[in-house]
Design a protein around this motif. Structure first.
Motif, PDB file in Angstrom:
ATOM      1  N   SER A   2      67.801  20.414  -5.891  1.00 45.67           N
ATOM      2  CA  SER A   2      69.022  19.700  -6.256  1.00 45.67           C
ATOM      3  C   SER A   2      68.921  18.238  -5.856  1.00 45.67           C
ATOM      4  O   SER A   2      68.368  17.903  -4.816  1.00 45.67           O
ATOM      5  N   SER A   3      69.503  17.396  -6.699  1.00 42.08           N
ATOM      6  CA  SER A   3      69.518  15.978  -6.365  1.00 42.08           C
ATOM      7  C   SER A   3      70.681  15.701  -5.417  1.00 42.08           C
ATOM      8  O   SER A   3      71.580  16.517  -5.234  1.00 42.08           O
ATOM      9  N   LEU A   4      70.680  14.526  -4.826  1.00 39.23           N
ATOM     10  CA  LEU A   4      71.719  14.151  -3.875  1.00 39.23           C
ATOM     11  C   LEU A   4      73.081  14.087  -4.558  1.00 39.23           C
ATOM     12  O   LEU A   4      74.091  14.513  -3.995  1.00 39.23           O
ATOM     13  N   LYS A   5      73.115  13.588  -5.787  1.00 36.20           N
ATOM     14  CA  LYS A   5      74.371  13.493  -6.521  1.00 36.20           C
ATOM     15  C   LYS A   5      74.972  14.874  -6.772  1.00 36.20           C
ATOM     16  O   LYS A   5      76.174  15.071  -6.616  1.00 36.20           O
ATOM     17  N   GLU A   6      74.127  15.859  -7.136  1.00 35.15           N
ATOM     18  CA  GLU A   6      74.614  17.210  -7.361  1.00 35.15           C
ATOM     19  C   GLU A   6      75.171  17.819  -6.085  1.00 35.15           C
ATOM     20  O   GLU A   6      76.191  18.501  -6.109  1.00 35.15           O
ATOM     21  N   ILE A   7      74.521  17.560  -4.977  1.00 28.72           N
ATOM     22  CA  ILE A   7      74.972  18.115  -3.704  1.00 28.72           C
ATOM     23  C   ILE A   7      76.311  17.513  -3.301  1.00 28.72           C
ATOM     24  O   ILE A   7      77.206  18.216  -2.828  1.00 28.72           O
ATOM     25  N   LEU A   8      76.492  16.208  -3.504  1.00 33.99           N
ATOM     26  CA  LEU A   8      77.731  15.551  -3.102  1.00 33.99           C
ATOM     27  C   LEU A   8      78.905  15.914  -4.010  1.00 33.99           C
ATOM     28  O   LEU A   8      80.055  15.925  -3.560  1.00 33.99           O
ATOM     29  N   THR A   9      78.643  16.204  -5.287  1.00 35.42           N
ATOM     30  CA  THR A   9      79.728  16.525  -6.205  1.00 35.42           C
ATOM     31  C   THR A   9      80.028  18.016  -6.269  1.00 35.42           C
ATOM     32  O   THR A   9      80.952  18.423  -6.956  1.00 35.42           O
ATOM     33  N   ARG A  10      79.295  18.825  -5.546  1.00 37.31           N
ATOM     34  CA  ARG A  10      79.498  20.257  -5.536  1.00 37.31           C
ATOM     35  C   ARG A  10      80.799  20.607  -4.823  1.00 37.31           C
ATOM     36  O   ARG A  10      81.087  20.096  -3.748  1.00 37.31           O
ATOM     37  N   ARG A  11      81.556  21.486  -5.428  1.00 38.28           N
ATOM     38  CA  ARG A  11      82.793  21.943  -4.802  1.00 38.28           C
ATOM     39  C   ARG A  11      82.504  23.192  -3.983  1.00 38.28           C
ATOM     40  O   ARG A  11      81.674  24.019  -4.383  1.00 38.28           O
ATOM     41  N   PRO A  12      83.179  23.364  -2.859  1.00 34.99           N
ATOM     42  CA  PRO A  12      82.940  24.565  -2.056  1.00 34.99           C
ATOM     43  C   PRO A  12      83.464  25.822  -2.760  1.00 34.99           C
ATOM     44  O   PRO A  12      84.609  25.869  -3.207  1.00 34.99           O
ATOM     45  N   VAL A  13      82.620  26.822  -2.871  1.00 31.99           N
ATOM     46  CA  VAL A  13      82.945  28.071  -3.556  1.00 31.99           C
ATOM     47  C   VAL A  13      83.546  29.039  -2.550  1.00 31.99           C
ATOM     48  O   VAL A  13      83.005  29.244  -1.469  1.00 31.99           O
ATOM     49  N   SER A  14      84.688  29.641  -2.920  1.00 37.32           N
ATOM     50  CA  SER A  14      85.280  30.632  -2.025  1.00 37.32           C
ATOM     51  C   SER A  14      84.837  32.045  -2.392  1.00 37.32           C
ATOM     52  O   SER A  14      84.749  32.896  -1.524  1.00 37.32           O
ATOM     53  N   ALA A  15      84.555  32.308  -3.679  1.00 37.35           N
ATOM     54  CA  ALA A  15      84.110  33.650  -4.070  1.00 37.35           C
ATOM     55  C   ALA A  15      83.520  33.639  -5.471  1.00 37.35           C
ATOM     56  O   ALA A  15      83.796  32.748  -6.269  1.00 37.35           O
ATOM     57  N   THR A  16      82.707  34.648  -5.729  1.00 37.08           N
ATOM     58  CA  THR A  16      82.209  34.925  -7.070  1.00 37.08           C
ATOM     59  C   THR A  16      82.686  36.326  -7.423  1.00 37.08           C
ATOM     60  O   THR A  16      82.378  37.282  -6.722  1.00 37.08           O
ATOM     61  N   ILE A  17      83.458  36.430  -8.485  1.00 35.33           N
ATOM     62  CA  ILE A  17      84.083  37.688  -8.866  1.00 35.33           C
ATOM     63  C   ILE A  17      83.454  38.158 -10.171  1.00 35.33           C
ATOM     64  O   ILE A  17      83.350  37.397 -11.122  1.00 35.33           O
ATOM     65  N   ARG A  18      83.041  39.425 -10.203  1.00 37.12           N
ATOM     66  CA  ARG A  18      82.478  40.009 -11.420  1.00 37.12           C
ATOM     67  C   ARG A  18      83.398  41.122 -11.889  1.00 37.12           C
ATOM     68  O   ARG A  18      83.713  42.041 -11.126  1.00 37.12           O
ATOM     69  N   LEU A  19      83.819  41.026 -13.137  1.00 37.34           N
ATOM     70  CA  LEU A  19      84.720  42.010 -13.722  1.00 37.34           C
ATOM     71  C   LEU A  19      84.215  42.440 -15.093  1.00 37.34           C
ATOM     72  O   LEU A  19      83.454  41.714 -15.734  1.00 37.34           O
ATOM     73  N   THR A  20      84.667  43.586 -15.538  1.00 43.31           N
ATOM     74  CA  THR A  20      84.468  44.022 -16.910  1.00 43.31           C
ATOM     75  C   THR A  20      85.855  44.169 -17.518  1.00 43.31           C
ATOM     76  O   THR A  20      86.648  44.999 -17.075  1.00 43.31           O
ATOM     77  N   VAL A  21      86.147  43.332 -18.506  1.00 41.09           N
ATOM     78  CA  VAL A  21      87.475  43.278 -19.108  1.00 41.09           C
ATOM     79  C   VAL A  21      87.331  43.500 -20.611  1.00 41.09           C
ATOM     80  O   VAL A  21      86.419  42.940 -21.230  1.00 41.09           O
ATOM     81  N   PRO A  22      88.219  44.286 -21.227  1.00 36.30           N
ATOM     82  CA  PRO A  22      88.158  44.456 -22.674  1.00 36.30           C
ATOM     83  C   PRO A  22      88.420  43.139 -23.406  1.00 36.30           C
ATOM     84  O   PRO A  22      89.250  42.334 -22.973  1.00 36.30           O
ATOM     85  N   ALA A  23      87.707  42.917 -24.489  1.00 39.80           N
ATOM     86  CA  ALA A  23      87.836  41.673 -25.250  1.00 39.80           C
ATOM     87  C   ALA A  23      89.253  41.511 -25.783  1.00 39.80           C
ATOM     88  O   ALA A  23      89.815  42.432 -26.360  1.00 39.80           O
ATOM     89  N   GLY A  24      89.818  40.338 -25.566  1.00 39.58           N
ATOM     90  CA  GLY A  24      91.140  40.019 -26.063  1.00 39.58           C
ATOM     91  C   GLY A  24      92.269  40.750 -25.378  1.00 39.58           C
ATOM     92  O   GLY A  24      93.402  40.713 -25.838  1.00 39.58           O
TER      93      GLY A  24
END
Length: 137
Positions: A2-24
C-alpha cells in the motif's frame, strides 16, 4: 504494498458482515436487520441500494453480500452472483441434492447447462481472487 496515501485515507473498519439475501427482497427484518443494526448502520439505505442492484435477477435468487462497516457508521457492500450449487440445482430441476452422494444420483445436467453456469459465475472470479490476494498480504 500500500502507498502512503492509501494508508492515510483508509477508514477504520469495525466489521465485515457476510449475508445471503434473496434478490430484490432485502428488508429490515431478520437476517438483515439484526446483522446491520448491531453496528448502527442505516438499514433502509442498504435495503434500497441492494434491491436496486439486484432487480435484474429473478426474485428469491440467493445473493451473497459482503458488507464492510466502518467506525463512522457508514458502509460499503459488494453483491456476488448466486453460488454454483444453486445454479446446478436450478438446472437439474431439483430442490435438494442426493441424500447419499456418490451412491444415489439425484439428477443430471447437460454440458450446455455447465457452460452457461460457468459464464454466469466467471464474473465473480476476479472479485474473489482480489479478496483472496488482499487476505494474504
Amino acid at each position: 504494498m500500500s502507498s502512503l496515501k492509501e494508508i492515510l485515507t483508509r477508514r477504520p473498519v469495525s466489521a465485515t458482515i457476510r449475508l445471503t439475501v434473496p434478490a430484490g427482497a432485502a428488508r429490515p427484518a431478520p437476517p438483515v436487520g439484526p446483522a446491520l443494526g448491531q453496528y448502527r448502520l442505516n438499514l433502509m439505505a442498504f435495503c434500497k441500494d441492494f434491491n436496486a442492484r439486484t432487480q435484474k435477477y429473478k426474485p428469491d435468487t440467493p445473493m451473497a453480500v459482503t458488507i464492510t462497516a466502518y467506525k463512522d457508521n457508514t458502509f460499503e457492500f459488494t453483491v456476488k452472483s448466486p453460488s454454483v450449487t444453486w445454479y446446478l440445482k436450478k438446472a437439474a430441476g431439483i430442490e435438494l441434492g442426493s441424500g447419499r452422494p456418490g451412491h444415489v444420483v439425484a439428477s443430471s445436467v447437460t454440458l450446455k447447462h455447465i457452460y452457461e453456469i460457468a459464464k454466469a459465475v466467471s464474473k465473480n472470479v476476479n472479485v474473489m481472487l482480489l479478496d483472496f490476494v488482499d487476505g494474504i498480504s
